[in-house]
Write an enzyme that holds these catalytic residues in place. Structure first.
Site, short mmCIF file in Angstrom:
data_model
loop_
_atom_site.label_atom_id
_atom_site.label_comp_id
_atom_site.label_asym_id
_atom_site.label_seq_id
_atom_site.Cartn_x
_atom_site.Cartn_y
_atom_site.Cartn_z
N CYS A 51 81.94 -73.49 -11.63
CA CYS A 51 83.25 -72.98 -10.25
C CYS A 51 82.68 -72.53 -9.20
O CYS A 51 81.53 -71.94 -9.12
CB CYS A 51 83.72 -72.34 -11.38
N HIS A 64 88.14 -62.87 -0.17
CA HIS A 64 89.40 -63.60 -1.18
C HIS A 64 90.84 -63.95 -0.51
O HIS A 64 91.68 -64.69 -1.24
CB HIS A 64 89.75 -62.44 -2.61
C1 PEP Z 1 82.12 -67.60 -7.96
O1 PEP Z 1 81.55 -66.71 -7.73
O2 PEP Z 1 81.59 -68.69 -7.87
C2 PEP Z 1 83.28 -67.43 -8.76
C3 PEP Z 1 84.26 -68.73 -9.37
O3 PEP Z 1 83.66 -66.01 -8.61
P1 PEP Z 1 83.76 -65.25 -7.49
O4 PEP Z 1 84.33 -66.56 -6.32
O5 PEP Z 1 85.32 -65.05 -7.89
O6 PEP Z 1 83.37 -64.19 -7.53
#
Ligand code: PEP
Ligand code: MG
Length: 772
Positions: A690, A377
């Site tokens: 995504c 993150h």
């Molecule tokens: C994913 O897991 O691809 C996603 C977009 O969510 P995050 O990266 O926030 O877990």
């Protein structure tokens, strides 16, 4: 820093021996002599106090040589003329090993090197101790006698104590004014390069700022050694209690040390050897702070030479522990947040998103992390802020100091410390070329989103912070494909209220205008921790109680969030996405909750969304196999490729050792993406991708070829992805892929890059088997 050392009143009743030596050292430093005179007096005083015939100080020069800078007993003409190369002679040995060396008869020692100009023939015994600061060698302090002799008890310790103070004095610039240094630079001056992972693009030329810097003691010489012992004991006790508290509270501070690290701290904090070393140093006449510093320096120098990674890991732990102890000793010893330079490049072991956001975004121009992986993150926040980030530059913190000039290359994953002028020039040229490219990309924001063979696509933004909303206009994105609502929770100290949440969601919808905005409900747990979330201790957080699992089991938080979303969407469209769905029933339960909240809002006559939709975030292979069952009740699907691939390959996205081990462009992974796309097409449910996979131009092209038309990505990726897709013959790539998807193989990437135009890729996009 040395003011206190110089200005404290003369010590009262210091015991003879080392303590008297320290007391004299303090008076000597307080005298208004010039730098060379102080060094000269220092050597005379040491010789006198230790009964040696010779005392000399060698300091490390920029060239790496050790220069004789002051001596009592050797020829004065040799001062500033005798230079020993690294490893040369006994002095060089001390420097090389960073350990004390004693020889009863120096000239018969195999490493002895004769320098006639020093006139040292008559001297027999030799003792040398390294002058260390921050684990680096600043110089060597030596003592010689004309008689061959064995050392007296504690003699090396006394010299080490003097060396430690000398190191602080030199670093403070008070004994040797920088202009008198004549190039004598005690910091490492050689340029060094660290190859890491390129996690957030961009290039910065700036100044290093060490996150949580080494805390240095303010006072070095004790006024009252008994007092110091008592202070040390109190501080150690406080340190132990603080560590116990952190471990027992069940909730670890976000971005701080992990439980394992804290367990290691607890062990060190009770380690008898460490405590004995600290006490001995205090008994010598050092302040408790200086004792911590001295012991830390010795550990550092020793551990830095260790080949074993585990030992080097311990170095970080001891460093942190020493800083914590210093903070218990003196609240003021913390670096009180020196102002950030305008072009700061932050160097950290690891950092949490909240801590990262605490830095002034206008001044923070780059980030290098010893740990971290592409989908952690901190990386997502850095991308959101448009800050280049290089991860996995292991060992960087040991080699850099705040103030060092550095270059951070987020394109190739390089961190260059103390670059030479021509390297800076070359990078300045590249930085200029990149700004031209960025300017060209900015012009592309209105380019049509259509492939070379006429297939339309839509590019959306992944976002989570208010500051990112302006990127919508800058990139010309079609909307927000993923709004990570947990970021607001992660950066807040207390749980955001319904109205605080509604204000944020409303601002996101305002920024989007007629464009869609997809709000993902809280995705906490795993690596996403919040100060306000319930305490958790799980053996395997990525597979643990996270995201929708938490939302369904403790529905209070999720319910309030849904209320805030409904409130914010009054009169507008609302798209809610439920994360980490592993089985259809979870999605149904979440959807039921949304329906119940909609019904509740209606019942109470609240302003209602014009239209609402419930989306399923597909992030587990299990869900991919059950998709036909869930799709009839899903209004849209978003494939979370980061997690989907983490679970598909069983490779922790946060663990740098394995996170890059498998390629999403391998036939089995692509077959999974194809299955999902085909199922969604069959049920006529819109689907987007995504996650980082969609942010990479080549991967994005492949996704398009598999039939996906909506991709959501970090703002910085929109222009590069759009540029590639604009030149792509997606029909051709589809045909190329179709014939290979059912083959076996580790990755299609090399073959695809090799095929280039034959596979439908734009000719100008592939250079040297990489996408530009
Ligand atoms: C994913 O897991 O691809 C996603 C977009 O969510 P995050 O990266 O926030 O877990
Ligand atoms: Mg995810």
């Amino acid at each position: 820093m040395m003011d206190d050392v110089l200005n404290t009143p003369e010590a009262k009743d210091l015991a003879p021996g080392p303590r008297r030596l320290l007391s004299r050292l303090r008076s000597l430093m307080a005298a208004q002599d010039n730098a060379q005179k102080r060094l000269d007096n220092l050597t005379s005083m040491i010789a006198e106090e230790t009964g040696a015939d010779v005392s000399s100080i060698y300091l490390a020069r920029r060239s790496g040589a050790l220069e004789l800078c002051a001596t009592h007993g050797l020829n004065q003409e040799a001062v500033h003329n005798t230079r020993l190369q690294h490893g040369e002679g006994l002095v060089g040995q001390v420097a090389l090993t960073a350990k004390p060396l004693a020889a009863a008869d120096a000239q018969s020692h195999p490493a002895f090197s004769y320098r006639p100009e020093t006139g040292e023939e008559p001297f027999k015994s030799f003792v040398g101790v390294p002058i260390l600061r921050g684990g680096r060698l600043v110089g060597v302090l030596t003592s010689q006698t004309s008689e061959a002799r064995t050392l007296a008890d504690g003699e090396i310790e006394t010299l080490q104590t003097v060396a430690m103070i000398l190191a602080e004095i030199i670093a403070s610039g008070q004994i040797i004014a920088p202009e008198e240094l004549a190039g004598l630079d005690v910091r490492p001056s050689k340029s060094e390069r660290f190859q890491g992972g390129a996690f957030s693009p961009g290039l910065s030329i700036g100044v290093a700022v060490v996150h949580e810097p080494h805390v240095s003691p303010v006072r070095l010489i004790a006024d009252d050694p008994e007092d110091e012992e008592a202070r040390l004991d109190i501080a150690i006790n406080e340190l132990r209690l603080a560590i116990d508290d952190m471990l027992d509270a069940g909730r670890l501070p976000f971005g701080g040390p992990t439980r394992d690290v804290l367990e290691a701290y607890r062990m060190f904090a009770h380690d008898r050897g460490w405590l004995r070393q600290l006490r001995d140093a205090v008994k010598q006449g050092l302040t408790a702070e200086a004792a911590v510093e001295r012991v830390r320096n010795e550990h550092r120098a020793r551990l830095m030479q260790a080949k074993d990674m585990n030992f080097r890991e311990r170095l970080h732990d001891l460093e942190d522990l020493a800083n914590r102890l210093l903070r218990h000793l003196d609240e003021n010893s913390q670096d009180a947040g020196a102002p950030l330079p305008d072009n700061a490049i932050l160097i950290a072991r690891s950092i949490g998103p909240a801590e990262l956001l605490d830095y002034d975004r206008n001044k923070l121009k780059g980030l290098a992390l010893e740990e971290g992986s592409a989908t952690s993150h901190a990386v997502i926040v850095a991308k959101a802020l448009g800050i280049p980030l290089v991860g996995q530059v292991e060992g960087a913190l040991d080699r850099v100091e705040t103030g060092d000039p550095v270059i951070l290359d987020g394109e190739f994953g390089l961190l260059i410390m103390r670059p030479s002028e021509d390297v800076v020039e070359a990078y300045a040229d590249r930085a200029a070329a990149m700004s031209r490219r960025a300017a060209a990309f900015a012009k592309l924001k209105d380019a049509p989103s259509v492939t070379a063979d006429g297939k339309p696509f839509e590019l959306y933004l992944n976002a989570g912070l208010l500051i990112e909303l302006k990127r919508l206009e800058e990139t010309g994105a079609a909307g927000i494909g993923l709004f990570r609502t947990e970021f607001q929770f992660m950066v807040a100290d207390t749980l955001p209220t319904v109205s605080e949440q509604a204000v944020l969601y409303s601002a996101v919808m305002d920024a989007c205008g007629a464009r869609p905005a997809v709000f993902r409900t809280l995705d906490l747990g795993g690596d996403k921790v919040t100060a306000s979330a319930p305490a958790m201790r799980e053996p395997n957080p990525a597979l643990g109680w996270r995201a929708i699992r938490m939302g369904l089991d403790r529905p209070g938080l999720l319910r309030l969030q849904l209320r805030a979303l409904i409130q914010a969407a009054a009169g507008r469209k609302l798209d809610v996405l439920f994360p980490m769905i592993a089985a259809p029933w979870e999605f149904f339960a979440a959807r039921d909750m949304l329906e119940a909240e909609i019904a509740r809002a209606e019942k109470y006559g609240h302003p209602m969304p014009k239209k609402w939709r419930a989306g399923l975030m597909l992030e587990t292979p299990g869900m991919a196999f059950a998709i036909d069952e869930a799709l009839p009740r899903a209004d849209f699907v978003a494939v979370g490729a980061n997690d989907l691939m983490q679970y598909f390959f069983a490779a922790d996205r946060l663990n740098a050792r394995v996170s890059d081990r498998y390629d999403v462009l391998s036939p089995p992974a692509l077959r999974l993406f194809r299955t999902i796309q085909q199922a969604c097409a069959h049920h006529d449910v819109p689907v987007s991708v995504c996650g980082e996979t969609a942010s990479k131009p080549l991967e994005a092209a492949v996704l398009l070829a598999l039939g996906y038309t909506k991709l959501s990505m970090a703002a910085g990726s929109v222009a590069p992805v759009r540029t590639l897709l604009n030149g792509l013959d997606v029909g051709r790539l589809g045909a190329w892929l179709a014939s290979r998807l059912d083959h076996s193989g580790r990755s299609l990437r090399p073959e695809l890059l090799e095929a280039g135009v034959d596979a439908g890729l734009p000719p100008e996009a592939v250079d040297n088997s990489r996408i530009i």
